[in-house]
Design a protein around this motif. Structure first.
Motif, PDB file in Angstrom:
ATOM      1  N   LEU A  48       0.824  -1.214   0.000  1.00 39.71           N
ATOM      2  CA  LEU A  48       0.000   0.000   0.000  1.00 39.71           C
ATOM      3  C   LEU A  48       0.856   1.261   0.000  1.00 39.71           C
ATOM      4  CD1 LEU A  48      -2.850  -1.073   2.454  1.00 39.71           C
ATOM      5  CD2 LEU A  48      -2.932  -0.932  -0.038  1.00 39.71           C
ATOM      6  N   VAL A  49       1.959   1.252   0.743  1.00 40.43           N
ATOM      7  CA  VAL A  49       2.850   2.419   0.750  1.00 40.43           C
ATOM      8  C   VAL A  49       3.435   2.650  -0.637  1.00 40.43           C
ATOM      9  CG1 VAL A  49       5.066   3.285   1.602  1.00 40.43           C
ATOM     10  CG2 VAL A  49       3.400   2.343   3.210  1.00 40.43           C
ATOM     11  N   GLU A  50       3.853   1.586  -1.300  1.00 39.14           N
ATOM     12  CA  GLU A  50       4.386   1.720  -2.654  1.00 39.14           C
ATOM     13  C   GLU A  50       3.319   2.249  -3.612  1.00 39.14           C
ATOM     14  OE1 GLU A  50       6.292  -1.751  -4.131  1.00 39.14           O
ATOM     15  OE2 GLU A  50       7.869  -1.752  -2.588  1.00 39.14           O
ATOM     16  N   ALA A  51       2.079   1.814  -3.411  1.00 36.81           N
ATOM     17  CA  ALA A  51       0.994   2.288  -4.278  1.00 36.81           C
ATOM     18  C   ALA A  51       0.748   3.779  -4.084  1.00 36.81           C
ATOM     19  CB  ALA A  51      -0.283   1.498  -3.991  1.00 36.81           C
ATOM     20  N   VAL A  52       0.827   4.238  -2.835  1.00 40.52           N
ATOM     21  CA  VAL A  52       0.652   5.666  -2.545  1.00 40.52           C
ATOM     22  C   VAL A  52       1.773   6.477  -3.190  1.00 40.52           C
ATOM     23  CG1 VAL A  52       0.795   7.374  -0.693  1.00 40.52           C
ATOM     24  CG2 VAL A  52      -0.690   5.378  -0.440  1.00 40.52           C
ATOM     25  N   ARG A  53       2.993   6.020  -3.017  1.00 44.13           N
ATOM     26  CA  ARG A  53       4.135   6.760  -3.562  1.00 44.13           C
ATOM     27  C   ARG A  53       4.103   6.765  -5.091  1.00 44.13           C
ATOM     28  NH1 ARG A  53       8.514   4.391   0.818  1.00 44.13           N
ATOM     29  NH2 ARG A  53       8.126   5.970   2.420  1.00 44.13           N
ATOM     30  N   ALA A  54       3.633   5.676  -5.691  1.00 42.49           N
ATOM     31  CA  ALA A  54       3.580   5.602  -7.147  1.00 42.49           C
ATOM     32  C   ALA A  54       2.588   6.603  -7.727  1.00 42.49           C
ATOM     33  CB  ALA A  54       3.207   4.183  -7.585  1.00 42.49           C
ATOM     34  N   ARG A  55       1.625   6.995  -6.927  1.00 46.17           N
ATOM     35  CA  ARG A  55       0.619   7.961  -7.395  1.00 46.17           C
ATOM     36  C   ARG A  55       1.037   9.399  -7.130  1.00 46.17           C
ATOM     37  NH1 ARG A  55      -1.548   3.249  -6.796  1.00 46.17           N
ATOM     38  NH2 ARG A  55      -3.520   2.632  -7.774  1.00 46.17           N
ATOM     39  N   GLY A  56       2.213   9.584  -6.567  1.00 45.08           N
ATOM     40  CA  GLY A  56       2.734  10.927  -6.370  1.00 45.08           C
ATOM     41  C   GLY A  56       2.095  11.705  -5.236  1.00 45.08           C
ATOM     42  N   LEU A  57       1.411  11.031  -4.328  1.00 46.03           N
ATOM     43  CA  LEU A  57       0.794  11.720  -3.200  1.00 46.03           C
ATOM     44  C   LEU A  57       1.871  12.190  -2.229  1.00 46.03           C
ATOM     45  CD1 LEU A  57      -2.200   9.306  -2.527  1.00 46.03           C
ATOM     46  CD2 LEU A  57      -2.254  11.498  -3.687  1.00 46.03           C
ATOM     47  N   ARG A  58       1.696  13.370  -1.693  1.00 45.84           N
ATOM     48  CA  ARG A  58       2.693  13.913  -0.781  1.00 45.84           C
ATOM     49  C   ARG A  58       2.579  13.245   0.583  1.00 45.84           C
ATOM     50  NH1 ARG A  58       3.122  20.003   1.783  1.00 45.84           N
ATOM     51  NH2 ARG A  58       5.174  19.756   2.739  1.00 45.84           N
ATOM     52  N   THR A  59       3.679  12.819   1.124  1.00 45.43           N
ATOM     53  CA  THR A  59       3.701  12.220   2.456  1.00 45.43           C
ATOM     54  C   THR A  59       4.730  12.940   3.312  1.00 45.43           C
ATOM     55  OG1 THR A  59       5.346  10.571   1.809  1.00 45.43           O
ATOM     56  CG2 THR A  59       3.025   9.934   1.613  1.00 45.43           C
ATOM     57  N   ILE A  60       4.419  13.087   4.600  1.00 48.63           N
ATOM     58  CA  ILE A  60       5.341  13.656   5.572  1.00 48.63           C
ATOM     59  C   ILE A  60       5.608  12.575   6.608  1.00 48.63           C
ATOM     60  CG2 ILE A  60       5.720  15.484   7.284  1.00 48.63           C
ATOM     61  CD1 ILE A  60       3.648  17.154   5.741  1.00 48.63           C
ATOM     62  N   GLU A  61       6.804  12.059   6.649  1.00 42.70           N
ATOM     63  CA  GLU A  61       7.122  10.948   7.539  1.00 42.70           C
ATOM     64  C   GLU A  61       7.740  11.442   8.838  1.00 42.70           C
ATOM     65  OE1 GLU A  61       8.389   7.243   5.750  1.00 42.70           O
ATOM     66  OE2 GLU A  61       8.593   8.276   3.841  1.00 42.70           O
ATOM     67  N   ASN A  62       7.770  10.537   9.828  1.00 41.90           N
ATOM     68  CA  ASN A  62       8.354  10.832  11.141  1.00 41.90           C
ATOM     69  C   ASN A  62       7.711  12.058  11.783  1.00 41.90           C
ATOM     70  OD1 ASN A  62      10.309   8.695  10.885  1.00 41.90           O
ATOM     71  ND2 ASN A  62      11.369  10.022   9.422  1.00 41.90           N
ATOM     72  N   ALA A  63       6.395  12.145  11.652  1.00 40.02           N
ATOM     73  CA  ALA A  63       5.662  13.281  12.205  1.00 40.02           C
ATOM     74  C   ALA A  63       4.756  12.807  13.338  1.00 40.02           C
ATOM     75  CB  ALA A  63       4.831  13.962  11.124  1.00 40.02           C
ATOM     76  N   LEU A  64       4.676  13.612  14.386  1.00 40.15           N
ATOM     77  CA  LEU A  64       3.790  13.354  15.521  1.00 40.15           C
ATOM     78  C   LEU A  64       2.634  14.344  15.452  1.00 40.15           C
ATOM     79  CD1 LEU A  64       3.007  12.170  18.305  1.00 40.15           C
ATOM     80  CD2 LEU A  64       4.548  13.858  19.333  1.00 40.15           C
ATOM     81  N   VAL A  65       1.416  13.840  15.309  1.00 41.39           N
ATOM     82  CA  VAL A  65       0.255  14.723  15.285  1.00 41.39           C
ATOM     83  C   VAL A  65      -0.008  15.200  16.707  1.00 41.39           C
ATOM     84  CG1 VAL A  65      -1.494  12.912  15.615  1.00 41.39           C
ATOM     85  CG2 VAL A  65      -2.073  14.998  14.365  1.00 41.39           C
ATOM     86  N   LEU A  66      -0.405  16.458  16.850  1.00 34.96           N
ATOM     87  CA  LEU A  66      -0.601  17.030  18.179  1.00 34.96           C
ATOM     88  C   LEU A  66      -2.075  17.308  18.471  1.00 34.96           C
ATOM     89  CD1 LEU A  66       2.472  19.440  18.258  1.00 34.96           C
ATOM     90  CD2 LEU A  66       2.250  17.169  19.295  1.00 34.96           C
ATOM     91  N   ASP A  67      -2.657  18.261  17.763  1.00 33.49           N
ATOM     92  CA  ASP A  67      -4.046  18.624  18.054  1.00 33.49           C
ATOM     93  C   ASP A  67      -4.826  18.877  16.772  1.00 33.49           C
ATOM     94  OD1 ASP A  67      -4.535  18.708  20.944  1.00 33.49           O
ATOM     95  OD2 ASP A  67      -2.911  20.172  20.967  1.00 33.49           O
ATOM     96  N   LEU A  68      -6.142  18.709  16.873  1.00 37.84           N
ATOM     97  CA  LEU A  68      -7.032  19.002  15.754  1.00 37.84           C
ATOM     98  C   LEU A  68      -7.291  20.501  15.698  1.00 37.84           C
ATOM     99  CD1 LEU A  68      -8.820  17.472  13.590  1.00 37.84           C
ATOM    100  CD2 LEU A  68     -10.731  17.926  15.152  1.00 37.84           C
ATOM    101  N   LEU A  69      -7.237  21.058  14.505  1.00 37.66           N
ATOM    102  CA  LEU A  69      -7.619  22.441  14.288  1.00 37.66           C
ATOM    103  C   LEU A  69      -9.091  22.474  13.873  1.00 37.66           C
ATOM    104  CD1 LEU A  69      -4.516  23.651  12.224  1.00 37.66           C
ATOM    105  CD2 LEU A  69      -4.844  23.758  14.704  1.00 37.66           C
ATOM    106  N   THR A  70      -9.850  23.405  14.428  1.00 39.28           N
ATOM    107  CA  THR A  70     -11.263  23.520  14.085  1.00 39.28           C
ATOM    108  C   THR A  70     -11.594  24.968  13.744  1.00 39.28           C
ATOM    109  OG1 THR A  70     -11.804  23.789  16.435  1.00 39.28           O
ATOM    110  CG2 THR A  70     -11.983  21.568  15.505  1.00 39.28           C
ATOM    111  N   ASP A  71     -12.674  25.145  12.974  1.00 40.88           N
ATOM    112  CA  ASP A  71     -13.096  26.503  12.631  1.00 40.88           C
ATOM    113  C   ASP A  71     -14.089  27.024  13.673  1.00 40.88           C
ATOM    114  OD1 ASP A  71     -15.552  25.340  12.121  1.00 40.88           O
ATOM    115  OD2 ASP A  71     -15.449  25.593   9.942  1.00 40.88           O
TER     116      ASP A  71
END
Length: 467
Positions: A48-71
């Protein structure tokens, strides 16, 4: 399965050319496809990772999500995150988006010993709680019965000895070679995981020992090398050769059946926020997850979420208009925990909310966790001080958040059901407790605990208590 294979996943095949199937806990027949012997998850992820990369989708690795932003209307507007290894130690960035899918995995690190990697610190569940979302069934944590025992002081991730080893005929024995699970369940070693884990714990208590053994010497070297190469290598790396000696094992935290509450399309109670996989509570696992359903849940709900985003959000034109997030106050509402708090949380949870629980043990755990929460909150209120921002403090803070919710739910559920075992309440009570326990975070950071029927979403709340 066909679509996975078409995407590039390679599964083990029988001599006849069909899928090679195995058994796992609770299974009466061979129904599990596998890859690389014992590396199924890794193979699916690779494809699945190879399929995502083959489609040129942008990925940011080694990231820790912190909080949800809301409007301003409380709708999802993106996330804040920290990318490790880039910028400052406490540097935080943001991604703006009208929809966010949580697929952050589990929370096994809330216990001292777990099969989960060090990053499984409940980040997605904690984020959802802080955003006002509801979580459900967090008391149902599955403890894997057969985890490589590395000593009484071992902490963090421990090597998993897959259930498939027992599915292929390995036996659970004590130091005297006695198969103690025979007679406890019709499937003996292949009984559901909670039954096997409890059987191991009881035998350990009876004999005052720290582990049992898994004996698969009769497999022979060829089968070990072909069918279980990863497990064989892990055991040998720790000085144990399964070909010639039994493997020392003990239960450890493995999989959270509860999580962020979603509907059948993966939608949470916060508009635009979705969840799938172990971070979610979809209801698929009930009170006691069946082995390998983790892959099923992640894949099925991921597809449903994508379909919903495409159908609903695109139709509303939200992809062309990213909501503007409201500004957050400079003073954090949640005081950060020190890195040392992680070990205090793990010890409290292991001793009080592990495989075998009671009102007394859960009360002690709740008191210890509340003390950590109160001390940090008082320090923030009185002098504006909190622990220095960084990955270790963010993770410790998330662990405390999910630990408090887990213990609160476990104290409320005064029965034994699935992988929630109350020694003081050994019977299941369908009259009072065939219901979900739902928890949300109040604005003052106390916990609101409710019950709800299975069909309700969003749930019709029935208040139990505020904690």
């Amino acid at each position: 399965m066909h679509r996975l294979i078409e995407t590039g996943a390679h599964f083990d095949e029988s001599e006849e050319g069909g899928l090679e199937l195995t058994r796992e806990g609770g299974h009466h027949r061979r129904r599990i496809a596998h890859a690389g012997g014992d590396a199924t998850g890794a193979e699916i992820s690779r494809a699945l990772v190879e399929a995502v990369r083959a489609r040129g989708l942008r990925t940011i690795e080694n990231a820790l999500v912190l909080d949800l932003l809301t409007d301003a209307d409380g709708r999802t507007a993106g996330v804040s995150l920290h990318v490790m290894g880039e910028g400052q130690h406490d540097g935080v960035g943001a991604v703006h988006a009208p929809a966010v899918v949580l697929a952050t995995g589990g929370m096994g690190q809330v216990f001292s010993a777990t099969t989960n990697p060090s990053v499984s610190t409940g980040d997605g569940v904690a984020l959802a709680l802080r955003a006002g979302a509801e979580v459900s069934d967090l008391e149902f944590v599955q403890f894997h019965p057969t985890v490589l025992f590395l000593g009484p002081d071992a902490e963090g991730q421990q090597p998993l000895v897959s259930e498939a080893v027992r599915g292929e005929g390995a036996h659970l024995v004590d130091a005297g070679g006695v198969r103690f699970m025979v007679g406890q369940h019709e499937l003996a070693e292949l009984a559901p995981r909670d039954i096997v884990a409890k059987g191991i714990m009881r035998r350990m208590r009876e004999q005052d020992v720290e582990h049992m053994f898994l004996d698969a010497r009769h497999f022979g070297a060829a089968m070990w090398e072909h069918r279980f190469p990863t497990i064989l290598a892990a055991c040998r790396a720790h000085g144990i050769d399964p070909v010639t000696e039994p493997i020392p094992i003990a239960p450890a935290a493995h999989y959270a059946s509860g999580g962020v509450r979603t509907d059948a399309q993966g939608r949470t109670t916060v508009p635009g926020l979705y969840a799938c996989g172990e971070v979610a509570c979809t209801g698929v696992h009930g009170a006691n997850r069946l082995a390998s359903n983790s892959l099923l849940e992640g894949l099925v709900y991921a597809e449903r979420i994508v379909e919903d985003i495409a159908a609903v959000h695109a139709a509303n034109g939200l992809h062309a208009r990213v909501p503007a997030p409201v500004e957050r106050p400079e003073t954090p509402a949640h005081p950060l925990q020190s890195p040392e708090a992680r070990f205090a949380i793990q010890r409290a949870m292991t001793n009080g909310a592990g495989v075998l629980r009671s009102a007394d043990s859960l009360e002690k755990a709740a008191e210890q966790l509340q003390r950590l929460h109160t001390d940090a909150r008082e320090a923030l209120t009185e002098n504006g001080k909190t622990a220095e921002p960084g990955v270790d403090t963010w993770e410790a803070t998330n662990l405390l958040c999910v630990a408090r919710v887990l213990v609160a739910a476990a104290r409320v559920r005064e029965e034994t059901r699935g992988c929630h075992w109350r020694e003081d309440r050994p019977d299941r009570d369908d009259t009072a407790w065939r219901r979900h326990i739902v928890v949300r975070l109040n604005p003052d950071r106390t916990l609101a605990v409710h019950t709800t029927d299975t069909a309700d979403f969003p749930p019709t709340r029935q208040p139990l208590q505020e904690q």
